[in-house]
Design an enzyme around this catalytic site. Sequence first.
Site, PDB file in Angstrom:
ATOM      1  N   GLU A 182       0.831  -1.215   0.000  1.00 45.83           N
ATOM      2  CA  GLU A 182       0.000   0.000   0.000  1.00 45.83           C
ATOM      3  C   GLU A 182       0.863   1.261   0.000  1.00 45.83           C
ATOM      4  O   GLU A 182       0.807   2.093   0.920  1.00 45.83           O
ATOM      5  CB  GLU A 182      -0.941  -0.013   1.209  1.00 45.83           C
ATOM      6  CG  GLU A 182      -1.963  -1.119   1.139  1.00 45.83           C
ATOM      7  CD  GLU A 182      -3.062  -1.023   2.194  1.00 45.83           C
ATOM      8  OE1 GLU A 182      -2.817  -0.425   3.254  1.00 45.83           O
ATOM      9  OE2 GLU A 182      -4.160  -1.542   1.954  1.00 45.83           O
ATOM     10  N   GLU A 374      -5.613  -8.135  -0.959  1.00 47.93           N
ATOM     11  CA  GLU A 374      -6.258  -7.927   0.341  1.00 47.93           C
ATOM     12  C   GLU A 374      -7.717  -7.572   0.123  1.00 47.93           C
ATOM     13  O   GLU A 374      -8.028  -6.685  -0.678  1.00 47.93           O
ATOM     14  CB  GLU A 374      -5.619  -6.776   1.128  1.00 47.93           C
ATOM     15  CG  GLU A 374      -4.296  -7.076   1.738  1.00 47.93           C
ATOM     16  CD  GLU A 374      -3.793  -5.940   2.631  1.00 47.93           C
ATOM     17  OE1 GLU A 374      -4.605  -5.250   3.269  1.00 47.93           O
ATOM     18  OE2 GLU A 374      -2.568  -5.758   2.660  1.00 47.93           O
TER      19      GLU A 374
HETATM   20  C1  BG6 Z   1      -4.339  -2.738   4.852  1.00 50.68           C
HETATM   21  C2  BG6 Z   1      -3.002  -3.216   5.311  1.00 50.68           C
HETATM   22  O1  BG6 Z   1      -4.292  -1.374   5.036  1.00 50.68           O
HETATM   23  O2  BG6 Z   1      -5.491  -3.100   5.505  1.00 50.68           O
HETATM   24  C3  BG6 Z   1      -3.039  -4.276   6.370  1.00 50.68           C
HETATM   25  O3  BG6 Z   1      -2.148  -3.570   4.263  1.00 50.68           O
HETATM   26  C4  BG6 Z   1      -4.212  -4.029   7.291  1.00 50.68           C
HETATM   27  O4  BG6 Z   1      -1.795  -4.284   7.024  1.00 50.68           O
HETATM   28  C5  BG6 Z   1      -5.496  -4.124   6.476  1.00 50.68           C
HETATM   29  O5  BG6 Z   1      -4.249  -4.856   8.394  1.00 50.68           O
HETATM   30  C6  BG6 Z   1      -6.761  -4.017   7.281  1.00 50.68           C
HETATM   31  O6  BG6 Z   1      -6.727  -2.890   8.085  1.00 50.68           O
HETATM   32  P1  BG6 Z   1      -6.977  -2.950   9.648  1.00 50.68           P
HETATM   33  O7  BG6 Z   1      -6.692  -1.594  10.123  1.00 50.68           O
HETATM   34  O8  BG6 Z   1      -8.375  -3.371   9.833  1.00 50.68           O
HETATM   35  O9  BG6 Z   1      -6.000  -3.944  10.174  1.00 50.68           O
END
Ligand code: BG6
Length: 476
Positions: A182, A374
């Site tokens: 990201e 993701e």
């Molecule tokens: C993304 C990241 O921003 O979202 C992860 O690459 C992160 O590291 C994921 O965990 C989900 O976000 P959060 O804040 O719910 O953990």
Amino acid sequence: MAESIFPADFLWGGAIAANQAEGAYLEGGKGITTVDVIPHGKDRMAVKLGVEERFALREDEFYPSHGAIDFYHRYKEDIALMAEMGFTVFRTSIAWSRIFPNGDEQQPNAAGIAFYRDLFSECKKYGIEPLVTLCHFDVPMHLVREYGSWRSRKMVEFFTHYARICFEAFDGLVKYWLTFNEINIMLHSPFSGAGLVFEKDDNKEQVKYQAAHHELVASALATKIAHEVNPENQVGCMLAGGNFYPYSCKPEDVWAALEKDRENLFFIDVQARGAYPSYARRLFKEKGIVVEMEPGDSDILKDTVDFVSFSYYASRCASADMNDNNSNAANIVKSLKNPYIEASEWGWGIDPLGLRITMNMMYDRYQKPLFLVENGLGAKDVVNEQGEINDDYRISYLREHIKAMGEAIEDGIPVMGYTSWGCIDLVSASTGEMSKRYGFVYVDRDDQGNGTLARTRKKSFHWYKKVIASNGMDLD
Ligand code: BG6
């Protein structure tokens, strides 16, 4: 069952990151990194944003990364669970400071190399391809203290040396690589994104875009090195994705949404197209930014990525009157609340069609294969009296997003694979909580670090196994 719309070699799996899962933050010779000094609790955000300098640990604070879910010691059990679901890909990151505890050494730490060789070999044992991020929100703290992290051009040298060592050490085990997780998040969360801490008189935009330039040069050089080490290597960039919608059809709102998209896509425009985008000149002029470049940088940037990877949790919304008071953060990136969609318990919008929109925009713009690395729903899970976790809400979220990804494939977009986020519960990057869970596998640990760390299969575990076995066709 009808023939799958997903390609036969589509990669199905899940994703984690070293700093949110491994724990063992000082074991095996590991050095301390940015995430290790980010506390849980009220000061977390100020530290993440780089407005509060917190270089030393405090005894009265809890640091979730230090223990996390103890993946460092339990990875064999965890990879076996992923294999049981039928994973063909597993995304994780290498903790830079396990390989180079300080970040500026010449010789890597043998124990760090050995750990990742074992981990990747364990994946290969089950026919799982590792997809490896070189830098996922963790810069060695020594580099922050001594060089100001990515403010310094020296970081290009340190990062490319680290990257080369990884490509060589894990050659034959890993062929899918991502440079920076990201990368656009460094604009929104500068310390956790890029190790940046601000001085009182800094022009923050200047600092951020200079650091961005260094990361972009480092990323292009790493891509070139990966191809030199092994032409089979495939390297991707990684965007915190999610298109901005205009809040209304008022032309000023439409323009605001376009500018917000450009702010994030700026990075991918460089990494996927090989040059600064035409809009950068005006952007820099208006923000008083002068990016120092070395002769030869524009040639270096021509080494573009092989594929474009991205995270997608939610779409975003922008208007001309957007400000800090009327917008909230959807995955750190500020957005107006969209009245047409539902939101998660943490206020992240739920918008599967937004995924199809985002994918179409990205393919129209880059014409490179996409990889959704993701996606998922952070939610509170309840363990019932029988010890079960019936996470139908998660199944429903994932089902709708996989359908939307299928639509994008039908729209003609080449998609390499799907790794749902936090396939095993882990520490939340934004809040530091364990209770914001994404996994198919439940981990017994609470927000203060109590619990047995025992692993339990959730209902979604069995559901995802069927999804993979049917190559995305059995979503019921
Ligand atoms: C993304 C990241 O921003 O979202 C992860 O690459 C992160 O590291 C994921 O965990 C989900 O976000 P959060 O804040 O719910 O953990």
